[in-house]
Write a protein that holds these residues in place. Structure first.
Motif, mmCIF file in Angstrom:
data_model
loop_
_atom_site.group_PDB
_atom_site.id
_atom_site.type_symbol
_atom_site.label_atom_id
_atom_site.label_comp_id
_atom_site.label_asym_id
_atom_site.label_seq_id
_atom_site.Cartn_x
_atom_site.Cartn_y
_atom_site.Cartn_z
ATOM 1 N N LEU A 43 40.399 -20.466 -12.502
ATOM 2 C CA LEU A 43 41.226 -19.485 -11.804
ATOM 3 C C LEU A 43 42.455 -20.136 -11.187
ATOM 4 O O LEU A 43 43.554 -19.568 -11.216
ATOM 5 N N ALA A 44 42.307 -21.347 -10.662
ATOM 6 C CA ALA A 44 43.449 -22.059 -10.091
ATOM 7 C C ALA A 44 44.498 -22.347 -11.161
ATOM 8 O O ALA A 44 45.708 -22.297 -10.899
ATOM 9 N N GLY A 45 44.043 -22.641 -12.382
ATOM 10 C CA GLY A 45 44.975 -22.864 -13.480
ATOM 11 C C GLY A 45 45.768 -21.613 -13.807
ATOM 12 O O GLY A 45 46.979 -21.680 -14.070
ATOM 13 N N TYR A 46 45.106 -20.451 -13.800
ATOM 14 C CA TYR A 46 45.801 -19.178 -14.030
ATOM 15 C C TYR A 46 46.860 -18.952 -12.949
ATOM 16 O O TYR A 46 48.005 -18.590 -13.244
ATOM 17 N N GLN A 47 46.476 -19.144 -11.699
ATOM 18 C CA GLN A 47 47.396 -18.892 -10.592
ATOM 19 C C GLN A 47 48.574 -19.866 -10.605
ATOM 20 O O GLN A 47 49.720 -19.469 -10.335
ATOM 21 N N LEU A 48 48.318 -21.123 -10.935
ATOM 22 C CA LEU A 48 49.400 -22.111 -11.007
ATOM 23 C C LEU A 48 50.379 -21.759 -12.116
ATOM 24 O O LEU A 48 51.603 -21.850 -11.935
ATOM 25 N N GLU A 93 47.304 -18.567 -24.893
ATOM 26 C CA GLU A 93 48.336 -18.384 -23.871
ATOM 27 C C GLU A 93 48.572 -16.908 -23.585
ATOM 28 O O GLU A 93 48.879 -16.523 -22.451
ATOM 29 N N GLN A 94 48.432 -16.040 -24.594
ATOM 30 C CA GLN A 94 48.532 -14.608 -24.351
ATOM 31 C C GLN A 94 47.461 -14.155 -23.359
ATOM 32 O O GLN A 94 47.710 -13.323 -22.482
ATOM 33 N N SER A 95 46.264 -14.714 -23.507
ATOM 34 C CA SER A 95 45.190 -14.394 -22.567
ATOM 35 C C SER A 95 45.530 -14.904 -21.171
ATOM 36 O O SER A 95 45.233 -14.255 -20.167
ATOM 37 N N LEU A 96 46.162 -16.066 -21.105
ATOM 38 C CA LEU A 96 46.573 -16.636 -19.829
ATOM 39 C C LEU A 96 47.618 -15.754 -19.161
ATOM 40 O O LEU A 96 47.559 -15.492 -17.955
ATOM 41 N N VAL A 97 48.576 -15.261 -19.925
ATOM 42 C CA VAL A 97 49.642 -14.418 -19.388
ATOM 43 C C VAL A 97 49.091 -13.084 -18.906
ATOM 44 O O VAL A 97 49.477 -12.571 -17.849
ATOM 45 N N SER A 98 48.172 -12.485 -19.670
ATOM 46 C CA SER A 98 47.616 -11.178 -19.317
ATOM 47 C C SER A 98 46.426 -11.270 -18.370
ATOM 48 O O SER A 98 45.872 -10.244 -17.985
ATOM 49 N N CYS A 99 46.013 -12.506 -18.020
ATOM 50 C CA CYS A 99 44.868 -12.743 -17.124
ATOM 51 C C CYS A 99 43.572 -12.186 -17.701
ATOM 52 O O CYS A 99 42.706 -11.676 -16.980
ATOM 53 N N CYS A 100 43.441 -12.257 -19.001
ATOM 54 C CA CYS A 100 42.273 -11.746 -19.696
ATOM 55 C C CYS A 100 41.484 -12.916 -20.276
ATOM 56 O O CYS A 100 42.058 -13.906 -20.716
ATOM 57 N N LYS A 101 40.151 -12.833 -20.248
ATOM 58 C CA LYS A 101 39.335 -13.876 -20.847
ATOM 59 C C LYS A 101 39.606 -13.937 -22.353
ATOM 60 O O LYS A 101 39.927 -12.933 -22.990
ATOM 61 N N GLU A 102 39.479 -15.115 -22.939
ATOM 62 C CA GLU A 102 39.905 -15.343 -24.320
ATOM 63 C C GLU A 102 39.036 -14.661 -25.366
ATOM 64 O O GLU A 102 39.393 -14.636 -26.531
ATOM 65 N N ASN A 103 37.886 -14.122 -24.989
ATOM 66 C CA ASN A 103 37.051 -13.428 -25.975
ATOM 67 C C ASN A 103 37.308 -11.924 -25.967
ATOM 68 O O ASN A 103 36.507 -11.153 -26.487
ATOM 69 N N HIS A 104 38.426 -11.501 -25.374
ATOM 70 C CA HIS A 104 38.812 -10.093 -25.389
ATOM 71 C C HIS A 104 40.295 -9.980 -25.718
ATOM 72 O O HIS A 104 41.067 -10.918 -25.524
#
Length: 210
Positions: A43-48, A93-104
């Motif tokens: 989660l810290a990686g997403y926020q950073l 990275e798309q999952s990172l941008v949209s804050c979605c887990k990578e299996n969705h």
């Protein structure tokens, strides 16, 4: 690295490094975030990521609201109001941008209960304040992860592993040991398999399936 380009440049030209059709606007930190616990590190990686991207793209908000003078190809100076129209990134990275887990899917609508289990809690998204930007429509397809590996290998190939073999043909790749034993697929191998896949299915499934 984060690059920016304008939308009226052809894809072939933009991908050529010698064309200098993209501009480097910044680098993102790649720290391991060992100061966080294993549970909080992701989660810290997403926020950073979102905080850094908001700093890099903040000038775009001002340019869109107030406009900026640009010199066009005919040497005329025009006041333009740029927007973020396209975001090119591979699937993780798309999952990172949209804050979605990578299996969705980072673009599809999901039921309310989805939010509790599969969304990452990032309260300040870098794209939330950029005017006239729908980041989900801005995503471009990731050919390797979503088409070659996702649709083709993970679905079509998985469903059809019992398909009979076809004879050799000039220009086609021959998988001597089959495809189920291939541990690491490259984009080229995906394309080679796609060239013969329709031929495999032609005589191996009932006509009612066509």
């Amino acid at each position: 690295p984060v690059y920016m380009s304008i939308g009226n440049i052809a894809k072939v030209k933009r991908c050529q490094a010698s064309a200098h059709a993209t501009v480097l606007i910044g680098y993102l930190p790649a720290g391991k975030l060992d100061c966080f616990t294993p549970d909080a590190r992701s989660l810290a990686g997403y926020q950073l990521f979102h905080h850094c991207m908001s700093l890099l793209l903040h000038p775009l908000i001002t340019a869109r609201n107030d406009g900026v003078d640009m010199v066009c190809a005919d040497s005329c100076i025009l006041r333009v109001y740029p927007i973020l129209a396209t975001y090119i990134a591979y699937f993780p990275e798309q999952s990172l941008v949209s804050c979605c887990k990578e299996n969705h899917c980072p673009k599809c609508l999901h039921p309310p209960e989805f939010e509790e289990n599969w969304l990452c809690t990032v309260y300040k998204l870098f794209w939330s304040d950029i005017p006239h930007t729908d980041i989900f429509l801005a995503f471009t397809p990731d050919l390797l992860h979503q088409i070659h590996k996702g649709v083709f290998k993970d679905y079509l190939v998985k469903w059809c592993l019992e398909i009979i073999a076809i004879p050799d043909y000039p220009g086609l790749q021959h998988f001597k040991k089959g495809i189920s034993t291939v541990k690491q697929w490259t984009g080229s191998e995906h394309k080679e398999m796609q060239q013969v896949f329709v031929g495999l299915l032609t005589s191996a499934v009932p006509r009612c399936v066509y």
